[in-house]
Design a protein around this motif. Sequence first.
Motif, short mmCIF file in Angstrom:
data_model
loop_
_atom_site.label_atom_id
_atom_site.label_comp_id
_atom_site.label_asym_id
_atom_site.label_seq_id
_atom_site.Cartn_x
_atom_site.Cartn_y
_atom_site.Cartn_z
N ARG A 316 23.18 7.19 25.74
CA ARG A 316 22.69 5.96 26.35
C ARG A 316 22.12 5.02 25.30
O ARG A 316 21.73 5.44 24.22
CB ARG A 316 21.55 6.27 27.34
N VAL A 317 22.04 3.77 25.70
CA VAL A 317 21.27 2.80 24.91
C VAL A 317 19.83 2.96 25.37
O VAL A 317 19.53 2.90 26.56
CB VAL A 317 21.78 1.36 25.18
N THR A 318 18.93 3.23 24.41
CA THR A 318 17.57 3.62 24.82
C THR A 318 16.51 2.56 24.54
O THR A 318 15.34 2.77 24.84
CB THR A 318 17.16 4.94 24.13
N SER A 319 16.91 1.43 23.95
CA SER A 319 15.90 0.38 23.79
C SER A 319 16.48 -0.96 24.16
O SER A 319 17.70 -1.14 24.22
CB SER A 319 15.39 0.34 22.35
N ASP A 320 15.60 -1.92 24.40
CA ASP A 320 16.04 -3.29 24.66
C ASP A 320 16.69 -3.86 23.40
O ASP A 320 16.43 -3.39 22.31
CB ASP A 320 14.83 -4.14 25.05
N PRO A 321 17.47 -4.91 23.58
CA PRO A 321 18.19 -5.44 22.42
C PRO A 321 17.32 -6.15 21.37
O PRO A 321 17.83 -6.92 20.60
CB PRO A 321 19.17 -6.43 23.05
N ILE A 322 16.03 -5.89 21.32
CA ILE A 322 15.22 -6.53 20.27
C ILE A 322 14.79 -5.52 19.21
O ILE A 322 14.32 -5.89 18.15
CB ILE A 322 13.96 -7.20 20.86
N HIS A 323 14.95 -4.25 19.50
CA HIS A 323 14.50 -3.24 18.55
C HIS A 323 15.57 -2.96 17.50
O HIS A 323 16.74 -2.96 17.80
CB HIS A 323 14.12 -1.95 19.30
N PRO A 324 15.15 -2.73 16.27
CA PRO A 324 16.12 -2.52 15.19
C PRO A 324 17.07 -1.38 15.50
O PRO A 324 16.66 -0.37 16.07
CB PRO A 324 15.25 -2.20 13.98
N GLY A 325 18.34 -1.56 15.10
CA GLY A 325 19.35 -0.60 15.49
C GLY A 325 19.26 0.72 14.74
O GLY A 325 19.26 0.75 13.52
#
Length: 351
Positions: A316-325
């Motif tokens: 899954r994608v576990t963070s919002d799109p503002i956190h560093p990849g």
Amino acid sequence: MNSSGEGSCGLPFVSSPSVLLGHGGGGRLTQQLIQEVFRKQFTSTFLKNEHDSAVVPVEKGLIAFTTDTYVVRPIFFPGGDIGKLAIYGTVNDLAMAGARPHYISLGMILEEGFSLEFLQKITQSIQLAALKCEVEIVTGDTKVVERGKGDGIFINTSGLGSISHHLDIQPSRLQKGDAILVSGDLGRHGIAIMAAREGLEFETALESDCAPLSFMVMDLIESGIELHCLRDLTRGGLASALNEIASTAHCEIEVVEEQIPVHILVQGACEILGLDPLYVANEGRMVAFVPEIQALEALERMKRHAVGSGARLIGRVTSDPIHPGRVLIRSRIGILRVLDLLNGEQLPRIC
Ligand code: MG
């Protein structure tokens, strides 16, 4: 004929078994190569005009345009060859943008002395692959370089595809909670190439997964799956693709090792060769990021296709799109670690 392939008047004989410099010279030999090798296979009506550019109709909407160059060694390997790879690879790149592939350009760099029989075989393989993907070779170019200045054959293909749906499929569309699906087991292409190169023999012949993904992608789109992002898992494998996407999207991704499918033969070969299957190249696999609520439906759709029959939900994608990849992987014993990018290249000239 003398050993250089020239007749007594200095002109090359047409019946040479291998590529001559003159085949790239733009003269009679070039015409012969085009007519007797390429035009025998490539039958698109757009080629018949024999003009400087192919003029093709386009649908309303957007056009996807991509290019890739193929330098794989060996040129024939279990499950494919450089020609098949050059079509499927470019078709897959179009499909990853959600585009329906239509037209392909074909550029070849041949080394003087390359076998014309091999060239014919590769050309045939290109046409078979194009027919399978429902794309047409509409333009092309051939250059010949002197003996020792190339390595047999290099191919460049560009592809045009059309997008007639509303989806905007790209990394920046990732959302927290998105399910990550992989379309099948990993590492077959890289291991098939390595096996061919190193002369490894497996009990069962392990073949490249080289295949077109476009029909499966079109089916997902037509069945209403809101695809957020797609990526084909070529050089660098799953780990590199996930890192690229996480970094572009500034999201955090978490995958579960136990869920990631790897064939037992690939696993075994990786252990012998000291490779990690998560970094090994594929040529017929992709990851799909889809809304959590559609994960099972998307998985079921993928499994209807031969190329997606081994599809799995892997994370899954576990963070919002503002956190560093960054990409995290949960090991079989539950430990979370960073799945990093590779330094350097694991297997050169894999595609
Ligand atoms: Mg790609």
